[in-house]
Design a protein around this motif. Structure first.
Motif, PDB file in Angstrom:
ATOM      1  N   ASP A 133      28.060 -51.937 -23.260  1.00 53.31           N
ATOM      2  CA  ASP A 133      28.893 -52.584 -24.141  1.00 53.31           C
ATOM      3  C   ASP A 133      26.641 -53.749 -24.787  1.00 53.31           C
ATOM      4  N   CYS A 157      36.824 -36.541 -24.143  1.00 55.43           N
ATOM      5  CA  CYS A 157      37.249 -37.826 -23.578  1.00 55.43           C
ATOM      6  C   CYS A 157      37.114 -38.909 -22.959  1.00 55.43           C
ATOM      7  N   TRP A 202      41.980 -43.838 -30.499  1.00 53.42           N
ATOM      8  CA  TRP A 202      40.489 -44.255 -30.025  1.00 53.42           C
ATOM      9  C   TRP A 202      39.846 -42.964 -30.151  1.00 53.42           C
ATOM     10  N   ARG A 212      37.796 -42.074 -32.762  1.00 56.89           N
ATOM     11  CA  ARG A 212      36.960 -43.101 -32.924  1.00 56.89           C
ATOM     12  C   ARG A 212      36.370 -43.684 -32.282  1.00 56.89           C
ATOM     13  N   THR A 213      35.624 -42.974 -30.928  1.00 56.62           N
ATOM     14  CA  THR A 213      34.612 -43.347 -30.287  1.00 56.62           C
ATOM     15  C   THR A 213      34.401 -42.367 -29.128  1.00 56.62           C
ATOM     16  N   CYS A 214      34.695 -41.251 -29.063  1.00 57.24           N
ATOM     17  CA  CYS A 214      34.416 -40.563 -27.746  1.00 57.24           C
ATOM     18  C   CYS A 214      33.302 -39.119 -28.813  1.00 57.24           C
TER      19      CYS A 214
END
Length: 237
Positions: free
Chosen positions: A150, A188, A218, A221-223
């Motif tokens: 992060d 994923c 998810w 959007r993120t992988c």
């Protein structure tokens, strides 16, 4: 302890003493608080005197006996229910090793996943009291204030363990070099995801699960995806 091994159903001498098949499954994989694991398995109950055991409360069902559901159970039964230290193997090759009571996970027990990760937990009547998830590379998940990849700390776990690469050489994933993703799929974390069929398969292309709407969103959007896209400035509409 006596050992019993059979497949499918147990045949008794008379129809009045037939075995009773009990199936139970209730699991919510999306939340620890609601996680309730009563394994889907075939439990065969028979009249004790038909078995003629010296200790009818203490017998063992060996691997290979759960062919009806594709599962395997190695452990003890008390009054016809799974109880004591045991090993339960799901059709997905996920293994539970630990204590059971009244057919449910109860006490100290660990779930071992095919990808090498594991979940060590304290269970009470099939519910998780507390537990720790450890990834296959040794990284432990922390439920609160977990600063992994992060804005606080952008390093992958392998970079934490082995240091950063020289300037100009980027590491795209925790695995270096990164895993090759088939075209049209997403990676994923525990397998490849097909957004058209909404099916997740492991890295050996074996079925894992169907993704619900939340997981689908998810992953999209993120992988990482298995194709390249031209990206640039996107004006706000």
């Amino acid at each position: 302890m006596r050992s019993l091994q059979y497949a499918g159903a147990l045949l008794c001498p008379t129809t009045s003493h037939r075995a009773c098949a009990l199936l139970g499954n209730s699991a919510d994989p999306r939340g620890e608080a609601s996680l309730r694991l009563r394994p889907s398995l075939l439990v065969v109950i028979v009249r004790r005197y038909l078995l003629r055991l010296e200790k009818p409360n203490c017998w063992k069902l060996e691997a290979g006996a759960m062919q009806y559901t594709g599962s395997q159970y190695i452990g003890e039964f008390v009054d016809g229910r799974m109880e004591g230290h045991a090993e339960y193997i799901l059709p997905t090759e996920t293994r539970y090793v630990g204590e059971m009571k009244d057919g449910m996970f109860h006490g100290q027990g660990t779930l071992y996943f095919p990808n090498g990760s594991q979940y060590d937990a304290i269970w009470e009547n099939g519910l998780v009291v507390k537990g720790t998830y450890t990834f296959s590379d040794g990284l432990q998940y922390v439920g609160k204030n977990w600063h992994y990849c992060d804005t606080y700390d952008r390093r992958f776990y392998t970079e934490m363990c082995h240091g950063l690469k020289p300037t100009g050489i980027s590491q795209l994933t925790n695995m270096d070099p990164p895993r090759k993703i088939p075209k049209g799929y997403y990676d994923c974390g525990d397998g490849f995801y097909n957004p058209t069929t909404r099916v997740v398969k492991d890295y050996k292309y074996r079925f894992l699960r169907n993704a619900d709407d939340a997981e689908h969103e998810w992953i999209i959007r993120t992988c990482r995806k298995g194709w390249d896209e031209i990206v640039g400035h996107r004006p706000k509409l």
